[in-house]
Motif scaffolding. Structure first.
Motif, PDB file in Angstrom:
ATOM      1  N   LEU A  14       0.831  -1.202   0.000  1.00  0.00           N
ATOM      2  CA  LEU A  14       0.000   0.000   0.000  1.00  0.00           C
ATOM      3  C   LEU A  14       0.867   1.254   0.000  1.00  0.00           C
ATOM      4  O   LEU A  14       0.555   2.238  -0.668  1.00  0.00           O
ATOM      5  CB  LEU A  14      -0.930   0.014   1.218  1.00  0.00           C
ATOM      6  CG  LEU A  14      -2.162  -0.870   1.136  1.00  0.00           C
ATOM      7  CD1 LEU A  14      -2.848  -0.958   2.499  1.00  0.00           C
ATOM      8  CD2 LEU A  14      -3.128  -0.359   0.080  1.00  0.00           C
ATOM      9  N   ASN A  15       1.945   1.208   0.746  1.00  0.00           N
ATOM     10  CA  ASN A  15       2.857   2.344   0.768  1.00  0.00           C
ATOM     11  C   ASN A  15       3.598   2.466  -0.553  1.00  0.00           C
ATOM     12  O   ASN A  15       3.694   3.555  -1.122  1.00  0.00           O
ATOM     13  CB  ASN A  15       3.848   2.203   1.926  1.00  0.00           C
ATOM     14  CG  ASN A  15       4.925   3.249   1.873  1.00  0.00           C
ATOM     15  OD1 ASN A  15       5.992   3.016   1.325  1.00  0.00           O
ATOM     16  ND2 ASN A  15       4.636   4.421   2.414  1.00  0.00           N
ATOM     17  N   GLN A  16       4.117   1.353  -1.042  1.00  0.00           N
ATOM     18  CA  GLN A  16       4.947   1.354  -2.250  1.00  0.00           C
ATOM     19  C   GLN A  16       4.144   1.736  -3.489  1.00  0.00           C
ATOM     20  O   GLN A  16       4.536   2.616  -4.245  1.00  0.00           O
ATOM     21  CB  GLN A  16       5.554  -0.041  -2.431  1.00  0.00           C
ATOM     22  CG  GLN A  16       6.574  -0.149  -3.521  1.00  0.00           C
ATOM     23  CD  GLN A  16       7.937   0.315  -3.065  1.00  0.00           C
ATOM     24  OE1 GLN A  16       8.169   0.528  -1.884  1.00  0.00           O
ATOM     25  NE2 GLN A  16       8.837   0.476  -3.984  1.00  0.00           N
ATOM     26  N   LYS A  17       3.018   1.065  -3.688  1.00  0.00           N
ATOM     27  CA  LYS A  17       2.283   1.237  -4.936  1.00  0.00           C
ATOM     28  C   LYS A  17       1.253   2.363  -4.882  1.00  0.00           C
ATOM     29  O   LYS A  17       1.057   3.080  -5.853  1.00  0.00           O
ATOM     30  CB  LYS A  17       1.585  -0.075  -5.300  1.00  0.00           C
ATOM     31  CG  LYS A  17       0.979  -0.076  -6.664  1.00  0.00           C
ATOM     32  CD  LYS A  17       0.538  -1.449  -7.084  1.00  0.00           C
ATOM     33  CE  LYS A  17       0.038  -1.413  -8.505  1.00  0.00           C
ATOM     34  NZ  LYS A  17      -0.182  -2.715  -9.060  1.00  0.00           N
ATOM     35  N   GLN A  19       1.101   4.818  -2.419  1.00  0.00           N
ATOM     36  CA  GLN A  19       1.577   5.988  -1.678  1.00  0.00           C
ATOM     37  C   GLN A  19       0.867   6.219  -0.343  1.00  0.00           C
ATOM     38  O   GLN A  19       0.675   7.349   0.095  1.00  0.00           O
ATOM     39  CB  GLN A  19       1.428   7.253  -2.504  1.00  0.00           C
ATOM     40  CG  GLN A  19       2.433   7.579  -3.550  1.00  0.00           C
ATOM     41  CD  GLN A  19       3.132   6.476  -4.309  1.00  0.00           C
ATOM     42  OE1 GLN A  19       2.821   6.329  -5.240  1.00  0.00           O
ATOM     43  NE2 GLN A  19       4.081   5.736  -4.001  1.00  0.00           N
ATOM     44  N   TRP A  20       0.474   5.123   0.324  1.00  0.00           N
ATOM     45  CA  TRP A  20      -0.095   5.241   1.664  1.00  0.00           C
ATOM     46  C   TRP A  20       0.980   5.802   2.584  1.00  0.00           C
ATOM     47  O   TRP A  20       2.054   5.236   2.713  1.00  0.00           O
ATOM     48  CB  TRP A  20      -0.586   3.876   2.150  1.00  0.00           C
ATOM     49  CG  TRP A  20      -1.086   3.880   3.565  1.00  0.00           C
ATOM     50  CD1 TRP A  20      -1.930   4.787   4.136  1.00  0.00           C
ATOM     51  CD2 TRP A  20      -0.781   2.915   4.579  1.00  0.00           C
ATOM     52  NE1 TRP A  20      -2.167   4.449   5.443  1.00  0.00           N
ATOM     53  CE2 TRP A  20      -1.479   3.299   5.748  1.00  0.00           C
ATOM     54  CE3 TRP A  20       0.004   1.776   4.611  1.00  0.00           C
ATOM     55  CZ2 TRP A  20      -1.405   2.588   6.923  1.00  0.00           C
ATOM     56  CZ3 TRP A  20       0.073   1.061   5.788  1.00  0.00           C
ATOM     57  CH2 TRP A  20      -0.631   1.462   6.927  1.00  0.00           C
ATOM     58  N   GLN A  21       0.697   6.934   3.205  1.00  0.00           N
ATOM     59  CA  GLN A  21       1.680   7.606   4.040  1.00  0.00           C
ATOM     60  C   GLN A  21       1.725   6.975   5.430  1.00  0.00           C
ATOM     61  O   GLN A  21       0.692   6.813   6.071  1.00  0.00           O
ATOM     62  CB  GLN A  21       1.363   9.098   4.144  1.00  0.00           C
ATOM     63  CG  GLN A  21       1.419   9.805   2.799  1.00  0.00           C
ATOM     64  CD  GLN A  21       2.760   9.638   2.109  1.00  0.00           C
ATOM     65  OE1 GLN A  21       3.795   9.894   2.700  1.00  0.00           O
ATOM     66  NE2 GLN A  21       2.746   9.209   0.854  1.00  0.00           N
ATOM     67  N   LEU A  22       2.914   6.653   5.878  1.00  0.00           N
ATOM     68  CA  LEU A  22       3.096   5.967   7.155  1.00  0.00           C
ATOM     69  C   LEU A  22       3.512   6.903   8.288  1.00  0.00           C
ATOM     70  O   LEU A  22       3.636   6.460   9.428  1.00  0.00           O
ATOM     71  CB  LEU A  22       4.158   4.874   6.999  1.00  0.00           C
ATOM     72  CG  LEU A  22       3.780   3.736   6.073  1.00  0.00           C
ATOM     73  CD1 LEU A  22       5.006   2.906   5.728  1.00  0.00           C
ATOM     74  CD2 LEU A  22       2.723   2.869   6.709  1.00  0.00           C
ATOM     75  N   HIS A  23       3.729   8.184   7.994  1.00  0.00           N
ATOM     76  CA  HIS A  23       4.200   9.097   9.034  1.00  0.00           C
ATOM     77  C   HIS A  23       3.185   9.257  10.164  1.00  0.00           C
ATOM     78  O   HIS A  23       3.536   9.672  11.254  1.00  0.00           O
ATOM     79  CB  HIS A  23       4.580  10.459   8.441  1.00  0.00           C
ATOM     80  CG  HIS A  23       3.427  11.209   7.852  1.00  0.00           C
ATOM     81  ND1 HIS A  23       3.002  10.989   6.572  1.00  0.00           N
ATOM     82  CD2 HIS A  23       2.604  12.141   8.387  1.00  0.00           C
ATOM     83  CE1 HIS A  23       1.971  11.765   6.317  1.00  0.00           C
ATOM     84  NE2 HIS A  23       1.703  12.476   7.406  1.00  0.00           N
ATOM     85  N   LYS A  78      11.364  -2.353   7.635  1.00  0.00           N
ATOM     86  CA  LYS A  78      11.312  -1.594   6.386  1.00  0.00           C
ATOM     87  C   LYS A  78      10.183  -0.567   6.421  1.00  0.00           C
ATOM     88  O   LYS A  78      10.326   0.539   5.889  1.00  0.00           O
ATOM     89  CB  LYS A  78      11.134  -2.542   5.194  1.00  0.00           C
ATOM     90  CG  LYS A  78      12.374  -3.348   4.884  1.00  0.00           C
ATOM     91  CD  LYS A  78      12.142  -4.293   3.715  1.00  0.00           C
ATOM     92  CE  LYS A  78      13.412  -5.057   3.382  1.00  0.00           C
ATOM     93  NZ  LYS A  78      13.271  -5.822   2.131  1.00  0.00           N
ATOM     94  N   LEU A  79       9.063  -0.916   7.060  1.00  0.00           N
ATOM     95  CA  LEU A  79       7.961   0.031   7.190  1.00  0.00           C
ATOM     96  C   LEU A  79       8.360   1.214   8.081  1.00  0.00           C
ATOM     97  O   LEU A  79       7.967   2.353   7.818  1.00  0.00           O
ATOM     98  CB  LEU A  79       6.715  -0.666   7.745  1.00  0.00           C
ATOM     99  CG  LEU A  79       5.987  -1.603   6.776  1.00  0.00           C
ATOM    100  CD1 LEU A  79       4.912  -2.399   7.505  1.00  0.00           C
ATOM    101  CD2 LEU A  79       5.396  -0.832   5.609  1.00  0.00           C
ATOM    102  N   ILE A  80       9.133   0.945   9.125  1.00  0.00           N
ATOM    103  CA  ILE A  80       9.627   2.036   9.972  1.00  0.00           C
ATOM    104  C   ILE A  80      10.506   2.974   9.141  1.00  0.00           C
ATOM    105  O   ILE A  80      10.390   4.196   9.232  1.00  0.00           O
ATOM    106  CB  ILE A  80      10.398   1.490  11.195  1.00  0.00           C
ATOM    107  CG1 ILE A  80       9.438   0.802  12.159  1.00  0.00           C
ATOM    108  CG2 ILE A  80      11.154   2.609  11.909  1.00  0.00           C
ATOM    109  CD1 ILE A  80      10.117   0.104  13.334  1.00  0.00           C
ATOM    110  N   VAL A  81      11.367   2.400   8.313  1.00  0.00           N
ATOM    111  CA  VAL A  81      12.229   3.220   7.447  1.00  0.00           C
ATOM    112  C   VAL A  81      11.370   4.046   6.495  1.00  0.00           C
ATOM    113  O   VAL A  81      11.592   5.246   6.306  1.00  0.00           O
ATOM    114  CB  VAL A  81      13.240   2.349   6.672  1.00  0.00           C
ATOM    115  CG1 VAL A  81      13.956   3.154   5.600  1.00  0.00           C
ATOM    116  CG2 VAL A  81      14.236   1.728   7.633  1.00  0.00           C
TER     117      VAL A  81
END
Length: 191
Positions: A14-17, A19-23, A78-81
């Protein structure tokens, strides 16, 4: 365990493809942390017990890619990064939220491995994951003070003189991986 691994893979995709923002994904990270804490930060059932590929291959670019050999915990790292890298930037930035996430997500407790109670191959993942988390914390915040703090935590993961051969081997590999990362980031190797 399969569900947890799929969930982490989907979060990454979801983040990669998309652009779900994880901040601001604090609740997601909090729930995932609960799962890993109950397992002593060890791998899920059936996962290989070793360092993640970004450390084994000495390639920090692999932190931004999902590989077939990734364990659930390495995907979590990797998600934390990814949460630490703002949109449109190539390198991590430390914010108060990321600092808090690192404080909660990087294990500081030791593992109970001794000569009398040696770990199984699966148990060793608890130590591999701890060293991997230290490497990610150093990558995200490559300051001298952070390096000193993280390496101090790593030193307390096991009592080297009281451990079995496999645990010592894992510690030596961990120190080697951390040294390579420090060298790569042009940080001092004094500690």
């Amino acid at each position: 365990d399969g569900y947890i691994r799929n969930l982490l893979s989907r979060c990454f995709q979801l983040n990669q493809k998309w652009q779900w923002q994880l901040h601001d994904a604090t609740s997601v990270f909090g729930r995932l942390l609960e799962i890993f804490k109950t397992r002593g930060f060890g791998n899920l059932y059936g996962e290989e017990s070793d360092f993640p590929c970004f450390l084994r291959r000495n390639n920090l670019a692999l932190l931004s890619r999902l590989t077939s050999t990734d364990t659930a915990y390495s995907i979590f790292l990797k998600l934390i990064v990814k949460a630490a890298i703002p949109p449109g930037e190539a390198s991590p930035r430390i914010t108060p939220k990321i600092k808090k996430l690192l404080a909660l997500g990087i294990p500081i407790g030791s593992v109970p491995f001794t000569k009398a109670t040696p770990p199984t191959a699966e148990d060793l993942s608890m130590l591999y994951n701890r060293f991997s988390a230290v490497a990610v914390a150093i990558y995200i915040e490559p300051s001298t003070n952070n390096v000193k703090t993280r390496l101090a935590h790593a030193r307390r993961y096991v009592s080297y003189k009281d451990t079995d051969g496999e645990t010592r081997r894992a510690c030596i590999r961990g120190v080697m991986q951390l040294s390579i990362m420090l060298q790569h980031l042009h940080l001092p190797l004094d500690d």
